[in-house]
Design a protein around this motif. Sequence first.
Motif, PDB file in Angstrom:
ATOM      1  N   ARG A 454      11.712 -14.022 -18.089  1.00 41.34           N
ATOM      2  CA  ARG A 454      11.371 -15.525 -17.888  1.00 41.34           C
ATOM      3  C   ARG A 454      12.635 -16.377 -18.093  1.00 41.34           C
ATOM      4  NH1 ARG A 454       7.228 -15.108 -21.185  1.00 41.34           N
ATOM      5  NH2 ARG A 454       5.439 -15.139 -19.748  1.00 41.34           N
ATOM      6  N   SER A 478      10.020 -20.620 -22.910  1.00 40.81           N
ATOM      7  CA  SER A 478       8.766 -21.212 -22.466  1.00 40.81           C
ATOM      8  C   SER A 478       8.975 -22.996 -22.915  1.00 40.81           C
ATOM      9  CB  SER A 478       7.482 -20.952 -22.571  1.00 40.81           C
ATOM     10  OG  SER A 478       7.433 -19.377 -22.035  1.00 40.81           O
ATOM     11  N   SER A 481      10.387 -25.036 -20.475  1.00 38.66           N
ATOM     12  CA  SER A 481       9.750 -24.955 -19.097  1.00 38.66           C
ATOM     13  C   SER A 481       8.479 -25.783 -19.067  1.00 38.66           C
ATOM     14  CB  SER A 481       9.344 -23.675 -18.747  1.00 38.66           C
ATOM     15  OG  SER A 481      10.641 -23.049 -18.516  1.00 38.66           O
ATOM     16  N   TRP A 482       7.614 -25.724 -20.330  1.00 37.09           N
ATOM     17  CA  TRP A 482       6.297 -26.444 -20.415  1.00 37.09           C
ATOM     18  C   TRP A 482       6.159 -27.781 -20.075  1.00 37.09           C
ATOM     19  CZ3 TRP A 482       2.010 -24.141 -19.789  1.00 37.09           C
ATOM     20  CH2 TRP A 482       1.659 -22.879 -20.040  1.00 37.09           C
ATOM     21  N   LEU A 506       4.388 -19.127 -17.688  1.00 35.10           N
ATOM     22  CA  LEU A 506       5.030 -19.348 -19.237  1.00 35.10           C
ATOM     23  C   LEU A 506       4.194 -18.761 -20.147  1.00 35.10           C
ATOM     24  CD1 LEU A 506       5.718 -23.166 -18.382  1.00 35.10           C
ATOM     25  CD2 LEU A 506       7.342 -21.196 -18.229  1.00 35.10           C
ATOM     26  N   HIS A 511       5.383 -19.544 -27.561  1.00 30.04           N
ATOM     27  CA  HIS A 511       5.336 -20.984 -27.766  1.00 30.04           C
ATOM     28  C   HIS A 511       4.641 -21.226 -28.840  1.00 30.04           C
ATOM     29  CE1 HIS A 511       3.951 -24.943 -27.657  1.00 30.04           C
ATOM     30  NE2 HIS A 511       5.076 -25.422 -27.147  1.00 30.04           N
TER      31      HIS A 511
END
Lengths: 513, 179
Positions: A454, A478, A481-482, A506, A511
């Motif tokens: 990822r 993540s 990216s979130w 994600l 996270h």
Amino acid sequence: MKDFLPDAERLPGALPAWHASIQAESLRAVAQKAREGKARLVALWASDETTRGAGYAVHLALALPAGLLWLSAPLEREHPRYPGIADLFPCAARMQRAAYDLVGVHAQDNPDHRKWLRHAAWPGGQFPLRKDFDADARPEPGEDHYPFVRVEGEGVHEIAVGPVHAGTIEPGHFRFSIVGEKVLRLEERLGYKHKGIEKRFEALSADEGARLAGRVSGDSTVAYAWAYAMALEAASGVQPPARALSLRGIALELERLANHLGDLGYLGNDVALSFGFFQFWRLKEDLLRLNHELLGHRYLMDFVVPGGVARNLEPSALARLLDALGSIEREVATLRTIYDEHAGAQDRFIMTGQVTLELAAQFGLAGLAGRASGQAYDLRADHPVPPYAELEVRVAGHIRGDVAARVSVRFEEITESLRLMRALGAALPGGELRVAVAAPRAGQLGCGWVEGWRGEVFVALDAAQGGRLHRVHPHDPSWQSWPLLERAVLGNIVPDFPLVNKSFNLSYSGHDL
Amino acid sequence: MYHLLKQIAKTGIVSERAPQADESLRQIGQRLHDAALKHLGRALCVRHVDAGSCNGCELEIHACNSPYYNLERLGIRFVASPRHADLLLVTGPVSAHMETALRRTYDATPEPKLVVAIGDCGCTGGIFGESYASRGAVSKVIPVDVAVPGCPPAPAAIIQGILTAVSSASGRSSSAASR
């Protein structure tokens, strides 16, 4: 790195990583300089140092051209606070909120002061990662109020989704503000899976921590176990055997391959091409069964252990693996042609869920989603540690930043992973699988930084006495990216959200910690 | 289209035989009468709830829909709402932040209903245990009929758990007799 910060000290281990302690007052100046030098913020977290006769500390991990810089700024015991950096690194905003929820260190001038990882499990004013907070405590659950931002105007309405979603997917809440079918705003609320992972590390020995690290985000178990092992080995001053490092490389690429196959199947499914789902999940299942047979676990959990790897890959097993990879490669080539030529699928993929280059750069997006938006970062190529040093990893890349680009990057990375596994298999060194890892001395730091499927998985480790752990911070890509998923879906229609979401795929668990 | 059809023809049918029910996975006495089970038969609607897992168990639940296991062929399908479900498939540990959502999902599922807990963490809390943030096993929050251990349990084990939950008392005695 010495040019950037003269006080930076090289951390032990193969990873080009440095550590420096700075005063909280100079935090912004250093962050500003880093931003100007095109650095990315990898992670921001806090720690309780009161058991060491100090106050608290806030930590930053920055990706600089020379490598990774871990900055620690001590904060006072009463009212610990530091100047926020969310204006310089937008992805820091949620990390600063999480650092407050867990350790109670306050970021000044953070544009958003709402809680983030805390819901109702513990009251505000208590901080689970403080040393005086009892891990077994069961605070009375309070009310959970969270003010979402409301979009107002004629015809605007809200769709609230989650935490329990309609499909087999992790829990989180999405609040859509829409007009007709068009998304005007998406606001995420995460933290539902917070299960106290960081506190749990502090109750485990450094050795036991490896199993927990491998379960921060199950789909990235190899990346996390490796990053944790890398951090612990660095802190202990241990170099794993060459054979173990090559086998870790094969395992990491197997993990990338399995996840990409699964995602490509689901991306087909989400555009009503169920043929794609069945074909890719057949290939994925073949691979998982082979993993189980040759390396003992379908997802390779607990394969990477501190000091090396838990299992050997015998020559006959290696031959079988390489043979199977050949057939996967042929099938994926056929399926790629079918996806590329399928007008219906391409119509849904192209220009859907776009993240522009500018936005990706501003948010420090890295990993798979970053590479689909022109951010050509890949630790395997940028800072190659063994076994990647001589492999000259080719970094996949695309500039359109849409679902189609994230599909393309996955196809390209499958090809490259297969090449890497063949190269690693062809030159597999002999020798030991594992060496003993002595307990690091108290206060010794180590970090691990691994390009998972990822993106960049980062683990910072601060050892305590007697083989215990003072503080471990695992950081999932993540986090970066979130916030961009919120942007990617703007102007798209609601029914395309599952497709856009899947194209990022994600981690919630990684996270929420 | 030619490539697509050729690939389908070349692949053929890869689905394998489904596993049998396993009584050792049952946690509490069968809650459903045979009559109810007969109605459910093998047309079972499943609602998955991730109550705080590491997402490893989700990977294997996805794999249950792969053509090798082909869950739908058994009449078992995943549905989007608990109100449509006969059975909840719950992964754990149950995080404190998911406790309310899990209870509400359970309450929203119409009677008669069954619960299958998936994975070591769903069975016992696993490596995350119980803490300020984790309630541990699924059975600490809602009643659990069948628990399937494993980290994560393989797709065949998950399917076996589901089939155990819906296997009837009469089916139990006949399978015991055949052993």
